[in-house]
Motif scaffolding. Structure first.
Motif, PDB file in Angstrom:
ATOM      1  N   PHE A   1      -9.582   0.504  -0.537  1.00 48.25           N
ATOM      2  CA  PHE A   1      -8.374   0.332   0.177  1.00 48.25           C
ATOM      3  C   PHE A   1      -8.320  -0.304   1.430  1.00 48.25           C
ATOM      4  CE2 PHE A   1      -7.872   4.045  -2.926  1.00 48.25           C
ATOM      5  CZ  PHE A   1      -6.781   3.794  -3.806  1.00 48.25           C
ATOM      6  N   VAL A   2      -7.183  -0.675   1.784  1.00 50.38           N
ATOM      7  CA  VAL A   2      -6.923  -0.894   3.281  1.00 50.38           C
ATOM      8  C   VAL A   2      -5.759   0.003   3.924  1.00 50.38           C
ATOM      9  CG1 VAL A   2      -7.878  -3.236   3.478  1.00 50.38           C
ATOM     10  CG2 VAL A   2      -5.614  -2.903   2.826  1.00 50.38           C
ATOM     11  N   ALA A   3      -6.134   0.270   5.050  1.00 47.17           N
ATOM     12  CA  ALA A   3      -4.870   1.012   5.702  1.00 47.17           C
ATOM     13  C   ALA A   3      -4.339   0.290   6.969  1.00 47.17           C
ATOM     14  CB  ALA A   3      -5.652   2.328   6.138  1.00 47.17           C
ATOM     15  N   ASP A   4      -3.102   0.405   7.019  1.00 46.58           N
ATOM     16  CA  ASP A   4      -2.399  -0.002   8.299  1.00 46.58           C
ATOM     17  C   ASP A   4      -2.181   1.214   9.427  1.00 46.58           C
ATOM     18  OD1 ASP A   4      -2.051  -2.630   7.474  1.00 46.58           O
ATOM     19  OD2 ASP A   4       0.122  -2.297   6.505  1.00 46.58           O
TER      20      ASP A   4
ATOM     21  N   TRP B   1      -2.514   8.498   1.688  1.00 49.95           N
ATOM     22  CA  TRP B   1      -3.782   9.086   1.402  1.00 49.95           C
ATOM     23  C   TRP B   1      -3.850   8.897  -0.044  1.00 49.95           C
ATOM     24  CZ3 TRP B   1      -7.541   9.036   4.609  1.00 49.95           C
ATOM     25  CH2 TRP B   1      -8.793  10.105   4.269  1.00 49.95           C
ATOM     26  N   ILE B   2      -5.241   9.363  -0.546  1.00 49.85           N
ATOM     27  CA  ILE B   2      -5.421   9.432  -1.903  1.00 49.85           C
ATOM     28  C   ILE B   2      -4.836  10.911  -2.348  1.00 49.85           C
ATOM     29  CG2 ILE B   2      -7.575   7.601  -1.835  1.00 49.85           C
ATOM     30  CD1 ILE B   2      -9.059  10.435  -2.262  1.00 49.85           C
TER      31      ILE B   2
ATOM     32  N   PHE C   1     -12.211   3.889   2.234  1.00 49.35           N
ATOM     33  CA  PHE C   1     -12.748   4.240   0.889  1.00 49.35           C
ATOM     34  C   PHE C   1     -13.493   3.072   0.496  1.00 49.35           C
ATOM     35  CE2 PHE C   1      -8.919   6.870   1.477  1.00 49.35           C
ATOM     36  CZ  PHE C   1      -9.517   8.068   1.299  1.00 49.35           C
ATOM     37  N   GLN C   2     -14.500   2.551   1.379  1.00 50.99           N
ATOM     38  CA  GLN C   2     -15.426   1.594   1.041  1.00 50.99           C
ATOM     39  C   GLN C   2     -14.919   0.199   0.629  1.00 50.99           C
ATOM     40  OE1 GLN C   2     -19.390   2.788  -0.365  1.00 50.99           O
ATOM     41  NE2 GLN C   2     -18.975   3.571   1.679  1.00 50.99           N
TER      42      GLN C   2
ATOM     43  N   PRO D   1     -14.835  11.682  -1.373  1.00 51.97           N
ATOM     44  CA  PRO D   1     -14.610  11.251  -2.892  1.00 51.97           C
ATOM     45  C   PRO D   1     -15.820  10.657  -3.580  1.00 51.97           C
ATOM     46  CG  PRO D   1     -12.544  10.549  -1.684  1.00 51.97           C
ATOM     47  CD  PRO D   1     -13.723  10.812  -0.721  1.00 51.97           C
TER      48      PRO D   1
ATOM     49  N   ARG E   1       0.180   3.193   6.147  1.00 51.44           N
ATOM     50  CA  ARG E   1       0.195   2.724   4.671  1.00 51.44           C
ATOM     51  C   ARG E   1      -1.085   2.671   4.186  1.00 51.44           C
ATOM     52  NH1 ARG E   1       1.647  -1.638   1.303  1.00 51.44           N
ATOM     53  NH2 ARG E   1       1.476  -3.249   2.858  1.00 51.44           N
ATOM     54  N   LEU E   2      -1.277   3.213   3.207  1.00 50.68           N
ATOM     55  CA  LEU E   2      -2.805   2.744   2.374  1.00 50.68           C
ATOM     56  C   LEU E   2      -2.397   1.839   1.290  1.00 50.68           C
ATOM     57  CD1 LEU E   2      -5.768   3.689   2.962  1.00 50.68           C
ATOM     58  CD2 LEU E   2      -5.384   5.390   1.164  1.00 50.68           C
ATOM     59  N   TYR E   3      -3.089   0.803   0.965  1.00 50.55           N
ATOM     60  CA  TYR E   3      -2.746  -0.036  -0.294  1.00 50.55           C
ATOM     61  C   TYR E   3      -4.043  -0.688  -0.719  1.00 50.55           C
ATOM     62  CZ  TYR E   3      -2.042  -2.991   3.771  1.00 50.55           C
ATOM     63  OH  TYR E   3      -2.489  -3.783   4.921  1.00 50.55           O
TER      64      TYR E   3
ATOM     65  N   LEU F   1      -9.703   6.240  -7.702  1.00 50.09           N
ATOM     66  CA  LEU F   1      -9.032   6.749  -6.838  1.00 50.09           C
ATOM     67  C   LEU F   1      -7.602   6.372  -6.858  1.00 50.09           C
ATOM     68  CD1 LEU F   1     -11.221   6.431  -3.666  1.00 50.09           C
ATOM     69  CD2 LEU F   1     -11.024   8.354  -5.387  1.00 50.09           C
ATOM     70  N   LYS F   2      -6.416   7.217  -6.640  1.00 45.83           N
ATOM     71  CA  LYS F   2      -5.279   6.868  -6.858  1.00 45.83           C
ATOM     72  C   LYS F   2      -4.621   7.365  -5.408  1.00 45.83           C
ATOM     73  CE  LYS F   2      -4.677   7.851 -11.758  1.00 45.83           C
ATOM     74  NZ  LYS F   2      -5.587   9.012 -12.066  1.00 45.83           N
ATOM     75  N   LEU F   3      -3.477   6.480  -4.990  1.00 48.27           N
ATOM     76  CA  LEU F   3      -2.702   6.714  -4.082  1.00 48.27           C
ATOM     77  C   LEU F   3      -1.846   7.775  -3.928  1.00 48.27           C
ATOM     78  CD1 LEU F   3      -1.890   3.151  -2.970  1.00 48.27           C
ATOM     79  CD2 LEU F   3      -3.726   4.642  -1.950  1.00 48.27           C
TER      80      LEU F   3
ATOM     81  N   ASP G   1     -15.417   7.921   3.169  1.00 45.72           N
ATOM     82  CA  ASP G   1     -13.981   7.473   2.880  1.00 45.72           C
ATOM     83  C   ASP G   1     -13.506   6.795   4.166  1.00 45.72           C
ATOM     84  OD1 ASP G   1     -14.499   9.639   4.686  1.00 45.72           O
ATOM     85  OD2 ASP G   1     -13.240  11.039   3.529  1.00 45.72           O
TER      86      ASP G   1
END
Lengths: 328, 256
Positions: free
Chosen positions: A143-146, B25-26, A139-140, B11, B221-223, B17-19, B121
């Motif tokens: 966020f970052v993802a594992d 995912w969002i 998402f640009q 998006p 995990r997205l954070y 955006l919310k997790l 995205d």
């Protein structure tokens, strides 16, 4: 080479690029966690031999120089065929590549041909609870993802520029053995001509001490003048993020980022720049980074030393006035 | 020339955006728009059609809401659309997305397939080359110009650090289109009206399911990224902020 991390380095005219060395550093760091060994390969024509020598100076178990007439110049068909044949002979656990335009071009195809997945744009790798986790922005950069890989197949990951540090590469105590591999030839369908540069870059931002840079937040072309006034007051050069140059609001020569110039001034003042990774890789080496953005969640604040959450159209005029006062 | 343009709904750029609860995912309740790089791919396809004639077909894989990007493309001048409609298409990895798209067009005969450079995205930047691999076609990425030639095309590719390169290749081929190479057109009122009557083929998940395989990647995990740097945030009125910043430029950064 089952328990092996293989780095596929990128060379041009026999020289490794910096992100390839960063990738070696990443592989060495991960190997310390996993206990796997690190090997490195370089692909190309005859000139690849000197790049192989450079790789052999890093602390790696072995270096492969995969060469063949069909590998110079670069084509995706040539690289995919050669690397597929090479990797199928002894599949490593993990293949790490630098996230360059060239890798983006061939690596998805190579991974797919081997029935594997490529995790692109990776900024960190770690081994946790027996599982390999690859971290990447999504998402640009909001966020970052594992990312975890399912199944036992080989995994491919491309490491973003700056994810690891090239000066952290562990050097070899004695040069690693370089194995010469004759590349398997395949049908090459694309015919590239020699690379060229358009009109010489009129603006050399790489030498600038101070840069004021504008992004989408500037909203309209006529507002560029506001950023220019601040640049003039500071005695700074004017830079921009890609969308500004795409829109034709400033010439391409002003663009900072992966497709533009990589800069490292004393001051980088980012106005209305969200901080997408493609931009950040071009400026994060700046000594001091100041960001003004109306969105407190903008990723630019991840790299900024000083941040202002606010309306640049209110902040910049006030700043121009203060700078003029300070300069007398 | 018959051109397929792969498009994605993502998006909105500025949308907060919310997790989701699983933090992988969002949340679905965001506002969406067309992936901007895909809009440039469509624009290039429409220009090719204007120059050389032919047909422009747009395709997307995603839930019902994704139909919006197809309608928009039809209003801008695309001739017909294909929608792989299912929520499950939204959570596929890049290889499966490419497999689904390739399966949906197996009875067609395109000369070129265009994709955007990457999506806003996921940003895998892989769907184009992966489709080329699945179809057995040549490909080229980050394309800025396309010229039809005897027996194929000649394209201008962007390389790094301000370099470019021309590449010739036979057709059919897959190209990923660089963003910003042209000015995007708006849909006209007439176009919007005509779009309603243009064909839109829906493809159900079951029609392509046999081509799919289990996802090879899982988002564990997205954070929100952890700060690697201590950022000092300045607060106050614009004047106060400006004074504080100038003091820093002078005293700490020594650039004034």
């Amino acid at each position: 080479m089952a328990e092996t991390i293989l780095v596929i380095a990128e060379q041009r005219e026999g020289k490794l690029n910096r992100v390839s060395l960063e990738t070696v550093a990443g592989a060495q760091a991960l190997a310390k966690q996993t206990g796997w060994s690190v090997e490195a390969a370089v692909v190309g024509g005859e000139s690849a031999a000197s790049a192989a020598k450079e790789l052999a100076g890093c602390a790696v178990a072995k270096v492969y120089a995969i060469t063949g007439a069909a590998l110079e110049p670069y084509t995706p068909d040539g690289y995919v065929a050669a690397l597929n044949a090479f990797l199928s002979a002894g599949t490593p656990k993990l293949v790490l590549l630098p996230h360059t335009y060239q890798v983006r071009d061939f690596a998805p195809r190579l991974a797919a041909r081997m029935g594997a997945a490529l995790v692109s744009d990776v900024v960190g790798c770690r081994f946790e609870g027996g599982k390999l986790l690859l971290t990447r922005p999504m998402f640009q950069g909001k966020f970052v993802a594992d990312i975890a890989l399912n199944g036992d197949g080989p995994a491919f990951a491309s490491l973003q520029s700056g994810a690891y540090r090239a000066d952290k590469v562990e050097a070899a105590s004695a040069p690693a053995h370089v194995e010469q591999v004759q590349a398997a030839a395949g049908e090459i369908r694309t015919h590239p001509e020699a690379p060229f540069q358009e009109a010489r870059q009129a603006v050399d931002l790489t030498q600038a001490e101070l840069i004021v840079s504008v992004g989408r937040g500037i909203k309209e072309q006529k507002n560029i003048a506001l950023a220019q006034s601040l640049a003039d007051a500071l005695g700074a050069s004017l830079g921009a993020s890609r969308p500004i140059c795409d829109a034709g609001w400033l010439p391409m020569a002003h663009q900072v980022g992966s497709s533009g110039q990589t800069v490292s001034p004393k001051l980088y003042l980012a106005l209305g720049i969200s901080g997408a990774i493609q931009h950040v890789v071009g400026m994060k080496g700046s000594r001091h980074i100041v960001a003004v953005n109306k969105d407190a969640g903008a990723p630019i604040f991840e790299v900024a030393d000083v941040g202002v959450v606010g309306d640049l159209f209110a902040v910049v005029p006030a700043l121009i006035e203060e700078v003029k006062k300070a300069k007398g | 020339m018959k051109i397929l343009v792969c498009m994605k709904q993502v998006p909105q750029k500025d949308a907060p955006l919310k997790l989701n609860e699983q933090a992988n995912w969002i949340r679905e309740d965001a506002s969406y728009e067309v992936n901007e790089p895909d809009a440039y791919a469509l624009e290039e396809a429409l220009r090719q059609k204007e120059k050389n004639g032919g047909e422009v077909v747009v395709i997307t894989a995603g839930p019902a809401r994704a139909q919006h990007v197809l309608r928009e493309a039809l209003a801008k001048g695309a001739d017909r659309a294909i929608h792989l409609e299912d929520d499950r298409f939204a959570s596929m990895d890049a290889v499966n997305t490419a497999r689904a798209l390739a399966a949906a067009i197996k009875d067609e005969s395109f000369d070129m397939i265009f994709t955007g450079l990457q999506s806003d995205d996921c940003g895998w930047a892989q769907t184009g080359p992966l489709m080329a691999e699945l179809l057995g076609w040549p490909h080229a990425t980050i394309i800025m110009e396309i010229e039809a030639k005897e027996g194929g095309i000649r394209v201008k590719r962007e390389l790094e650090s301000g370099f470019f390169q021309y590449v010739e290749m036979p057709l059919p081929a897959v190209l990923t289109i660089q963003s910003g190479i042209s000015k995007l057109r708006y849909a006209t009122l007439l176009g919007i009206k005509q779009a309603k009557n243009k064909p839109l083929r829906k493809v159900a998940y079951d029609e392509v399911a046999s081509s799919l395989q289990p996802n090879q990647l899982t988002i564990e995990r997205l954070y929100v990224p952890q700060k690697t740097k201590q950022t000092e945030m300045l607060e106050g009125s614009p004047q106060e902020v400006a004074r504080q910043l100038v003091a820093k430029l002078h005293d700490e950064m020594h650039v004034l």
